[in-house]
Write a protein that holds these residues in place. Structure first.
Motif, short mmCIF file in Angstrom:
data_model
loop_
_atom_site.label_atom_id
_atom_site.label_comp_id
_atom_site.label_asym_id
_atom_site.label_seq_id
_atom_site.Cartn_x
_atom_site.Cartn_y
_atom_site.Cartn_z
N ASN A 22 -74.00 16.51 -125.01
CA ASN A 22 -75.07 15.83 -125.75
C ASN A 22 -74.91 14.32 -125.78
OD1 ASN A 22 -73.00 15.53 -127.58
ND2 ASN A 22 -74.07 16.47 -129.32
N ARG A 23 -74.16 13.79 -124.84
CA ARG A 23 -74.02 12.34 -124.67
C ARG A 23 -74.04 12.05 -123.17
NH1 ARG A 23 -74.55 13.05 -129.47
NH2 ARG A 23 -73.40 12.03 -131.17
N TRP A 24 -74.36 10.78 -122.84
CA TRP A 24 -74.25 10.32 -121.45
C TRP A 24 -72.95 9.53 -121.30
CZ3 TRP A 24 -77.28 12.64 -118.21
CH2 TRP A 24 -78.60 12.97 -118.54
N HIS A 25 -72.14 9.93 -120.33
CA HIS A 25 -70.89 9.21 -120.05
C HIS A 25 -70.47 9.55 -118.62
CE1 HIS A 25 -66.74 7.84 -120.29
NE2 HIS A 25 -67.05 7.21 -121.42
N PRO A 26 -70.00 8.56 -117.85
CA PRO A 26 -69.68 8.82 -116.44
C PRO A 26 -68.53 9.78 -116.24
CG PRO A 26 -68.98 6.61 -117.10
CD PRO A 26 -69.84 7.13 -118.20
N ASP A 27 -67.68 9.99 -117.26
CA ASP A 27 -66.50 10.83 -117.09
C ASP A 27 -66.71 12.27 -117.54
OD1 ASP A 27 -65.12 8.63 -116.09
OD2 ASP A 27 -64.37 8.04 -118.06
N CYS A 157 -79.42 11.66 -114.18
CA CYS A 157 -78.07 11.65 -113.63
C CYS A 157 -77.13 10.84 -114.52
CB CYS A 157 -78.08 11.06 -112.23
SG CYS A 157 -78.95 12.07 -111.00
N LEU A 158 -75.82 11.06 -114.36
CA LEU A 158 -74.84 10.34 -115.16
C LEU A 158 -74.86 8.84 -114.82
CD1 LEU A 158 -71.73 12.70 -114.97
CD2 LEU A 158 -73.36 12.46 -116.85
N PRO A 159 -74.64 7.99 -115.81
CA PRO A 159 -74.56 6.55 -115.55
C PRO A 159 -73.18 6.15 -115.05
CG PRO A 159 -74.16 6.96 -117.87
CD PRO A 159 -74.45 8.31 -117.24
N SER A 160 -73.10 4.99 -114.42
CA SER A 160 -71.80 4.41 -114.08
C SER A 160 -71.20 3.78 -115.34
CB SER A 160 -71.97 3.33 -113.01
OG SER A 160 -72.75 2.26 -113.53
N LYS A 161 -69.92 3.41 -115.28
CA LYS A 161 -69.28 2.74 -116.41
C LYS A 161 -69.99 1.43 -116.72
CE LYS A 161 -64.66 4.69 -115.57
NZ LYS A 161 -64.65 5.52 -116.77
N GLU A 162 -70.38 0.71 -115.68
CA GLU A 162 -71.05 -0.58 -115.88
C GLU A 162 -72.41 -0.39 -116.54
OE1 GLU A 162 -67.99 -0.75 -112.86
OE2 GLU A 162 -69.78 0.51 -113.02
N MET A 163 -73.14 0.64 -116.12
CA MET A 163 -74.45 0.88 -116.70
C MET A 163 -74.33 1.32 -118.15
SD MET A 163 -77.59 3.16 -115.27
CE MET A 163 -78.10 1.77 -114.26
N LEU A 164 -73.37 2.18 -118.46
CA LEU A 164 -73.16 2.61 -119.84
C LEU A 164 -72.86 1.41 -120.73
CD1 LEU A 164 -72.75 4.77 -122.00
CD2 LEU A 164 -70.37 4.96 -121.24
N ALA A 165 -71.99 0.52 -120.27
CA ALA A 165 -71.65 -0.67 -121.06
C ALA A 165 -72.88 -1.54 -121.30
CB ALA A 165 -70.55 -1.47 -120.35
N ALA A 186 -82.57 1.68 -132.78
CA ALA A 186 -81.98 2.40 -131.65
C ALA A 186 -80.94 3.38 -132.18
CB ALA A 186 -81.34 1.44 -130.65
N ALA A 187 -80.62 4.38 -131.36
CA ALA A 187 -79.60 5.37 -131.71
C ALA A 187 -78.30 4.99 -131.02
CB ALA A 187 -80.07 6.76 -131.29
N LEU A 188 -77.39 4.39 -131.76
CA LEU A 188 -76.14 3.90 -131.19
C LEU A 188 -75.11 5.03 -131.07
CD1 LEU A 188 -75.85 0.51 -133.14
CD2 LEU A 188 -76.76 0.92 -130.84
N GLU A 210 -68.10 5.78 -127.16
CA GLU A 210 -68.96 4.91 -126.36
C GLU A 210 -70.06 5.67 -125.62
OE1 GLU A 210 -66.43 2.98 -123.52
OE2 GLU A 210 -66.04 4.83 -122.39
N GLY A 211 -70.04 7.00 -125.70
CA GLY A 211 -71.05 7.79 -125.02
C GLY A 211 -72.44 7.47 -125.52
N ALA A 212 -73.37 7.28 -124.60
CA ALA A 212 -74.74 6.90 -124.97
C ALA A 212 -75.48 8.11 -125.53
CB ALA A 212 -75.48 6.33 -123.77
N ARG A 213 -76.21 7.86 -126.60
CA ARG A 213 -77.07 8.90 -127.16
C ARG A 213 -78.20 9.19 -126.18
NH1 ARG A 213 -76.74 8.33 -132.75
NH2 ARG A 213 -78.30 9.98 -132.96
#
Length: 410
Positions: A22-27, A157-165, A186-188, A210-213
């Motif tokens: 339930n979060r977006w994270h590259p890992d 699709c999953l984001p890269s680390k740079e995109m997530l940041a 926004a939903a942080l 740090e996972g994006a909502r």
């Protein structure tokens, strides 16, 4: 028959399923890997993970934990997909589970989620919609029946680390402009309710912070809520991590353009049949930074509409400059007030606009100072004549039921 790569059990919590996140994270680890050209089936929870019941109370909508959503099935990797490629995804078929032939529409409380018209509808409300093959109707909103255009509200699709940041940086900056706003801007990231799939526990605790909502659409796709993304459609997703990491969820039986009640479609649990391919270096070849798609060749055929205009002058009479958001808001409010003349409550009318296959159009953005947006309401979804006429609107005798209210009154 295609293999079902991801299975769910509706009577179990999605937190118990390691093929859900339930979060977006590259890992977030891939739960399966397929080859280009493969097709497969994925099962999905409703976006809340089963928090909403098939009953006549909206207390569950009032009390829903929005920090949990959305529950996504995946991520699925595709062999050979690399950053810079395009992941070509065909939606071959999609449907509800045989044992779960119903869905829900809701208005969130202004104190817990809000919505497009939350100032006009600050209380939590809910309508239940029953499926009969390709058609749906609701015991809470009489005299309306229409064909569904089933689609995933959320796929990407999953984001890269740079995109997530970058997502976290810009959304944090936006919230800081008005940190006490209700609902928030926004939903942080929020670690307490994060579900990071198969990520090891120690790593998951750090990544969850740090996972994006999953609430908004972003460059990778995500929660775009495009109603024409149905069976037979094709999507081209930018790839940011090795394998792509495709995830999907938030299935809708039907939705109006804009999903204006926020929980604005007919939300459901179900399954989706996908096929994937890879276009090497497709992002650079076609100058793509956001997904593009080809719509489904199959859609409900409605050819008679009432079209409501809105301009960029808000409810208080304040002039805005070419503001399409304000203009579409006014078109929706105009349609709601019109439908009340036929016996619908404002809440019922609002729910119809969120659920039925209404069309939203940006009709003009050059004639200063007013943008013009239009809402197209299909007239054939009603079992009575809703068009204007010399005899005036005829209230419908059965339109006395209302969308169920929650217990709190603001």
């Amino acid at each position: 028959m295609a293999d079902t790569l991801i299975k769910i059990e509706l009577d179990k919590s999605p937190y118990e399923n390691d093929m859900i996140h339930n979060r977006w994270h590259p890992d977030i680890p891939l739960v399966a890997t397929v080859k280009p050209g493969d097709d497969f089936i994925v099962e999905c929870y409703d976006w809340t993970g089963g928090q909403i019941n098939n009953d006549d109370s909206a207390d569950d909508v009032r009390d829903v934990d929005l920090t949990q959503v959305h529950f996504l099935s995946g991520p699925v990797g595709v062999e050979g997909a690399e950053p810079g490629d395009l992941l070509e995804v065909d939606i071959l078929d999609i449907g509800a589970f045989k044992e779960s032939q119903w869905g829900f529409n809701g208005f969130f409380s202004k104190k817990n989620g809000g919505g497009f018209l939350t100032e006009h509808f600050p209380e939590a409300q809910k309508s239940i919609w029953d499926f009969n093959g390709m058609f749906t109707k609701s015991r809470h909103i009489p005299n309306v029946e229409f064909a569904g255009l089933i689609h995933p509200g959320l796929i990407g699709c999953l984001p890269s680390k740079e995109m997530l940041a970058e997502w976290n940086r810009r959304e944090q900056a936006l919230v800081e402009t008005n940190p006490n706003r209700v609902p928030p801007l926004a939903a942080l990231p929020y670690a307490d309710t994060a579900h990071m799939g198969r990520m090891p526990a120690d790593q998951a605790r750090l990544a969850a912070a740090e996972g994006a909502r999953t609430v908004p659409p972003r460059e990778h796709g995500g929660n775009c809520d495009i109603k024409d993304l149905s069976r037979g459609s094709k999507v081209y997703f930018p790839v940011y991590v090795k394998g792509g990491g495709l995830s999907v969820g938030d299935l809708h039986f039907s939705q109006g353009d804009g999903e204006i009640t926020f929980c604005g479609a007919i939300e459901m649990a179900g399954w989706i049949h996908l096929r994937v391919n890879v276009i090497k270096d497709g992002m650079a070849k076609y100058a793509i930074k956001n997904p593009i798609f080809k719509p489904s060749p199959i859609k409900p055929r409605y050819d008679d509409y009432l079209i409501f205009e809105g301009i960029s002058v808000d409810e208080q009479g304040e002039q805005h400059y070419l503001d399409v958001h304000v203009a579409y808001r006014q078109a929706c409010l105009n349609a709601i007030e019109y439908m009340t003349k036929f016996g619908y409550s404002r809440a019922q009318a609002y729910a119809i606009l969120g659920c039925a296959p209404v069309e939203g159009h940006i009709s003009g953005v050059v004639d200063i100072p007013n943008a013009c947006a239009t809402l197209w309401l299909p007239t054939d979804i009603f079992d009575f004549n809703i068009n204007p006429g010399a005899d005036g609107p005829q209230a419908q005798a059965n339109s006395t039921m209302d969308v169920p209210l929650s217990a709190d009154k603001e």
